[in-house]
Design a protein around this motif. Structure first.
Motif, PDB file in Angstrom:
ATOM      1  N   GLN A   4       0.802  -1.221   0.000  1.00 47.71           N
ATOM      2  CA  GLN A   4       0.000   0.000   0.000  1.00 47.71           C
ATOM      3  C   GLN A   4       0.838   1.275   0.000  1.00 47.71           C
ATOM      4  OE1 GLN A   4      -3.573   0.028   0.003  1.00 47.71           O
ATOM      5  NE2 GLN A   4      -3.191  -2.107  -0.503  1.00 47.71           N
ATOM      6  N   PHE A   9       2.165   6.684  -4.451  1.00 47.91           N
ATOM      7  CA  PHE A   9       1.309   7.081  -3.336  1.00 47.91           C
ATOM      8  C   PHE A   9       2.094   7.886  -2.307  1.00 47.91           C
ATOM      9  CE2 PHE A   9      -0.991   6.414   0.674  1.00 47.91           C
ATOM     10  CZ  PHE A   9      -2.235   6.886   0.301  1.00 47.91           C
ATOM     11  N   LEU A 220      -4.965   6.220   3.420  1.00 44.64           N
ATOM     12  CA  LEU A 220      -5.321   5.535   2.176  1.00 44.64           C
ATOM     13  C   LEU A 220      -6.578   6.139   1.568  1.00 44.64           C
ATOM     14  CD1 LEU A 220      -4.728   1.780   3.114  1.00 44.64           C
ATOM     15  CD2 LEU A 220      -3.230   3.281   1.780  1.00 44.64           C
ATOM     16  N   SER A 238      -7.802  10.738  -7.128  1.00 40.49           N
ATOM     17  CA  SER A 238      -7.466   9.488  -7.821  1.00 40.49           C
ATOM     18  C   SER A 238      -6.765   9.765  -9.134  1.00 40.49           C
ATOM     19  CB  SER A 238      -8.736   8.667  -8.071  1.00 40.49           C
ATOM     20  OG  SER A 238      -9.355   8.300  -6.861  1.00 40.49           O
ATOM     21  N   TYR A 241      -3.206  10.743  -8.530  1.00 41.00           N
ATOM     22  CA  TYR A 241      -2.399   9.545  -8.258  1.00 41.00           C
ATOM     23  C   TYR A 241      -2.078   8.816  -9.562  1.00 41.00           C
ATOM     24  CZ  TYR A 241      -1.382   4.733  -6.892  1.00 41.00           C
ATOM     25  OH  TYR A 241      -0.814   3.489  -6.766  1.00 41.00           O
ATOM     26  N   THR A 256      -2.234  -2.908  -7.118  1.00 44.33           N
ATOM     27  CA  THR A 256      -2.028  -1.872  -6.107  1.00 44.33           C
ATOM     28  C   THR A 256      -2.706  -0.577  -6.509  1.00 44.33           C
ATOM     29  OG1 THR A 256       0.075  -2.817  -5.373  1.00 44.33           O
ATOM     30  CG2 THR A 256      -0.267  -0.478  -4.943  1.00 44.33           C
ATOM     31  N   HIS A 260      -5.633   1.473  -4.434  1.00 45.98           N
ATOM     32  CA  HIS A 260      -5.560   2.870  -4.007  1.00 45.98           C
ATOM     33  C   HIS A 260      -6.771   3.659  -4.486  1.00 45.98           C
ATOM     34  CE1 HIS A 260      -1.868   3.233  -1.823  1.00 45.98           C
ATOM     35  NE2 HIS A 260      -1.141   2.700  -2.784  1.00 45.98           N
TER      36      HIS A 260
END
Length: 337
Positions: A4, A9, A220, A238, A241, A256, A260
């Motif tokens: 994570q 991230f 998270l 999002s 990211y 992954t 996320h």
């Protein structure tokens, strides 16, 4: 929080105010015996892009394990690319129980082993060593903290809950235990637990007098927590990211990335009528481009989604940063491990 805390991230949380990040918990045996595993995580640690290097460090590599020699050898494989090595003594998952590491080394009978590992780390590595623990069931947590300090730990992080394989966050964290540990040690103490909003960070640190606040699972869902913004559009978060993932394509996996995006959207939108279908569609995506299309299409048109913000300039955002050395990092901490 295995798998994570990938580099994209970590960069995202640093953009939004986290002053220090941790990698996911890495397996020392795999670092030593699986070349592909080692190279993947070395790529992760060396990931940067023009203008982004201000966000990549400081970073702490977290290792698990129960063999001092193996832990030290593995740490030497990565120490050049990080600012510290942390020993995970808090993982509650079943594989930690089966492998006898993480939170399953907290019983007092294993304290001599813990002492050996941390002492070997502190005497053998070129970077500081630390440990993250949970509450001890068989003895006083403060006594373990003193042992870690005497063994050479440069700081100690306490997730003030007991180990539970079935419920990782069973009940509220015991902040009194953090305060007691802080009073007993001379090295910095970082508090982990009971943070859902930005104001919780200040309340936590004011109560415990800890030197830093570590945030895990809440981050998270809300990667911009340390910016002081508890509500930011999850679709745009999002997409931001994903933009980083596109620039750094070989340091994370599609699984992954999907996880996320799911966490970020779920944090605010789990009760929205479209969320269940979105989650199913997200699981069916085969690429970052498909995930982006899904976000811009279905979720992006959902009620309450704001206009997409202007792109962020890393150089401008860094003007007020004072992260010149590791000693400045204990204001806020973002973590995965």
């Amino acid at each position: 929080m295995v798998n994570q805390s990938d580099a994209p991230f970590r960069l995202l949380t640093r953009r939004y105010g986290a002053t220090l990040t941790y990698t996911q918990m890495l397996d020392p045996n795999q670092l030593l015996n699986d070349r592909e595993y080692l190279e993947f995580h070395l790529r992760d640690l060396q990931s940067t892009h023009h203008g982004w290097d201000v966000y990549t460090r400081p970073v702490i590599v977290q290792l698990c394990g129960n063999d001092p020699e193996v832990v030290v050898k593995a740490a030497k494989q990565v120490q050049t690319y990080c600012d510290g090595i942390d020993l995970n003594l808090g993982c509650p998952q079943e594989h930690a129980r089966e492998g006898h590491f993480g939170g399953y080394l907290l019983n007092k009978k294993d304290w001599p082993l813990i002492n050996s590992i941390v002492s070997a780390m502190s005497h053998s590595l070129a970077v500081p060593s630390s440990a993250k623990i949970r509450l001890c069931a068989s003895a006083k947590t403060v006594d373990l903290g003193r042992l870690l300090e005497h063994a050479g730990a440069s700081w100690v992080t306490l997730h003030a809950r007991h180990v539970s394989a079935k419920r990782r966050r069973q009940g509220a964290a015991d902040l009194d235990a953090v305060q007691e540990l802080k009073d007993a040690l001379t090295v910095p103490v970082v508090s982990n637990g009971n943070v859902r909003t930005f104001s919780d960070i200040h309340d936590n640190m004011a109560y415990t007098r800890a030197d830093g606040a570590m945030v895990g699972e809440t981050l998270l869902g809300n990667p911009c927590l340390f910016s002081g913004d508890d509500i930011r559009d999850p679709v745009h978060m999002s997409l931001e990211y994903l933009d980083i993932c596109k620039v750094l394509p070989e340091v994370t996996t599609l699984k992954t990335i999907q996880a996320h995006v799911r966490h970020i959207i779920e944090f605010q939108c789990v009760r929205r009528p479209w969320y269940s279908k979105f989650r199913l569609a997200l699981n069916e995506c085969d690429s970052v481009d498909e995930i982006e299309a899904l976000l811009r299409g279905k979720a992006g048109k959902a009620p309450g989604v704001a206009e997409e913000p202007e792109s962020r300039d890393p150089e401008d955002e860094h003007k007020d940063s004072n992260l010149d050395d590791l000693g400045d990092t204990f204001d806020h901490v973002s973590y995965s491990g």
